[in-house]
Scaffold this active site. Structure first.
Site, PDB file in Angstrom:
ATOM      1  N   SER A  94       0.827  -1.203   0.000  1.00  0.00           N
ATOM      2  CA  SER A  94       0.000   0.000   0.000  1.00  0.00           C
ATOM      3  C   SER A  94       0.861   1.252   0.000  1.00  0.00           C
ATOM      4  O   SER A  94       0.559   2.223  -0.710  1.00  0.00           O
ATOM      5  CB  SER A  94      -0.933   0.015   1.217  1.00  0.00           C
ATOM      6  N   ASP A 339      -8.829 -21.366   8.304  1.00  0.00           N
ATOM      7  CA  ASP A 339      -9.689 -22.499   8.633  1.00  0.00           C
ATOM      8  C   ASP A 339      -8.874 -23.782   8.744  1.00  0.00           C
ATOM      9  O   ASP A 339      -9.019 -24.555   9.707  1.00  0.00           O
ATOM     10  CB  ASP A 339     -10.764 -22.629   7.553  1.00  0.00           C
ATOM     11  N   GLU A 366     -10.023   1.747  -2.670  1.00  0.00           N
ATOM     12  CA  GLU A 366      -9.832   1.999  -4.099  1.00  0.00           C
ATOM     13  C   GLU A 366     -10.942   1.358  -4.934  1.00  0.00           C
ATOM     14  O   GLU A 366     -10.712   0.764  -5.980  1.00  0.00           O
ATOM     15  CB  GLU A 366      -8.441   1.552  -4.547  1.00  0.00           C
ATOM     16  N   GLY A 367     -12.155   1.543  -4.430  1.00  0.00           N
ATOM     17  CA  GLY A 367     -13.341   0.976  -5.050  1.00  0.00           C
ATOM     18  C   GLY A 367     -13.752  -0.296  -4.347  1.00  0.00           C
ATOM     19  O   GLY A 367     -12.993  -1.257  -4.315  1.00  0.00           O
TER      20      GLY A 367
END
Length: 387
Positions: A94, A339, A366-367
């Site tokens: 990021s 899991d 970002e959407g």
């Protein structure tokens, strides 16, 4: 049969020697420098700023931009870099995405020559950090509704408003900020220390904890006209920046998915249950096979989009399809690995829960997943369904 679990269909078999070297170099940096401290940094909510200049020295910042001290790499190389960074942690990728594809790209695409020469070489070296201010407290999926406003005052602009959930904000030396004006939405460079500008950190995050996130506040900030991105003419320019970053996410999240599958394979081969390896059970093999299949499909999708981007024929809806699909794949892989590992899956000694928490944010930022699906739906039908 010589296949890689994380590239079952050989999507990356034909990358060239320079791309392989780039991938190996970034993998070594992430493995030797970043990963040994990621558990502690994640738990403390600490972003390791000490690696910024090293990333610059490796040519990872603004790597697919040309000139101004940038490496000028091809789109596959850029994607492989993002993939290796996110294998380490979504927070590391990021940082690089925002620095490179949002802040640096905005200056490179829409800035003046003076702005490019002043900021880009230092940003490429990691000497200064950038952030990208678009999202507002009341306007996430609808950025056109932004309230931040810049008003002309002589040769200056007066900026008022706020942005939130801004990666890099508290450590940024310069913010790319999008604001309404009387002539439409324009982009501005806001430098740290500008009177009336503050960038406090957002605390208590349960995701992307090894990333630094903040808000941007503007209280009658006076900005010289030379700090406006002169080539910006509307919201479409901000969305062009986002598409650059979304392309990197398409590759990046595959690194997190790959890390989870590798962890699941290693764990199930070593973990003994009912006197035999956990990997010998049909249910476990089914889960592993589904993970490998989805990652293989994601790899092929990423490489095809890199080809389209290189040819300059890629469409925003295609990027939306890739972002939505590959983030979902990665999140499902992280959840499945958690899991498989059972109670051990929630321990910081393993990696899947950290990836899972991070990917919950990537799924949204970002959407959102739903918005990207609607972008594809609009492309298919010609009918916008956002309202």
């Amino acid at each position: 049969m010589d296949v890689q679990a994380t590239d079952f269909l050989g999507a990356f078999d034909n990358i060239d020697e320079s791309q392989k070297l780039i991938k190996e170099t970034v993998r070594k940096f992430v493995t030797e420098k970043f990963q040994p401290n990621i558990t502690e940094n994640f738990e403390k909510g600490h972003f390791p700023k000490e690696y910024i200049k090293e990333m610059g020295n490796l040519g990872l910042l603004g790597c697919n931009l040309t000139g101004y001290g940038c490496a000028g790499l091809d789109e596959v190389s850029y994607g492989l870099i993002m993939k290796e960074l996110e294998r380490g942690d979504s927070g590391l990728r990021s940082f690089a995405s925002v620095q490179s594809s949002l802040a640096m790209y905005a200056i490179h695409a829409f800035g003046s020559e003076n702005q490019k020469n002043e900021f880009l070489p230092r940003m490429a070296k990691g000497e200064i950090v950038g952030c990208f201010g678009l999202t507002e407290p009341d306007f996430g999926s609808n950025p056109a509704g932004m309230k931040t406003f810049a008003k002309k005052d002589g040769d200056d602009w007066i900026l008022n408003g706020s942005k939130t959930w801004i990666t890099n904000a508290p450590i940024a030396n310069v913010a790319i900020v999008w604001a309404q004006t009387e002539s439409g939405i324009r982009g501005f460079l806001i430098e740290k220390g500008t009177k009336g500008f503050s960038a406090p950190e957002i605390h208590h995050k349960l995701s992307l904890r090894a990333s630094i996130t903040g808000s941007l506040y503007f209280d009658n900030c006076r900005i010289p006209k030379s700090n406006m991105l002169e080539k910006t003419i509307g919201l479409k320019n901000a969305l062009m920046c986002l598409n650059q970053a979304r392309f990197g996410i398409i590759f990046g999240v595959l690194g997190a998915a790959e890390d989870c599958l590798n962890e699941a394979l290693s764990y199930t081969k070593e973990r003994i249950m009912f006197q035999k390896p956990l990997a010998s059970f049909q249910l476990i093999q089914r889960k592993l096979a589904i993970m490998a299949t989805e990652i293989a499909k994601g790899n092929l999708l990423a490489m095809q989009l890199a080809k389209l981007k290189h040819e300059k024929s890629i469409q925003p809806a295609q990027i939306s399809m890739g972002k939505q699909n590959n983030v979902q794949i990665a999140l499902d892989c992280a959840r499945t690995t958690r899991d498989i590992l059972g109670a051990n899956g929630i321990s910081g000694e393993y990696r899947c829960m950290r990836h899972m928490c991070n990917l919950e944010s990537v799924y949204t930022y970002e959407g959102t997943n739903d918005i990207h699906i609607l972008v594809v739906g609009q492309q298919l039908t010609g009918i916008p369904a956002f309202e």
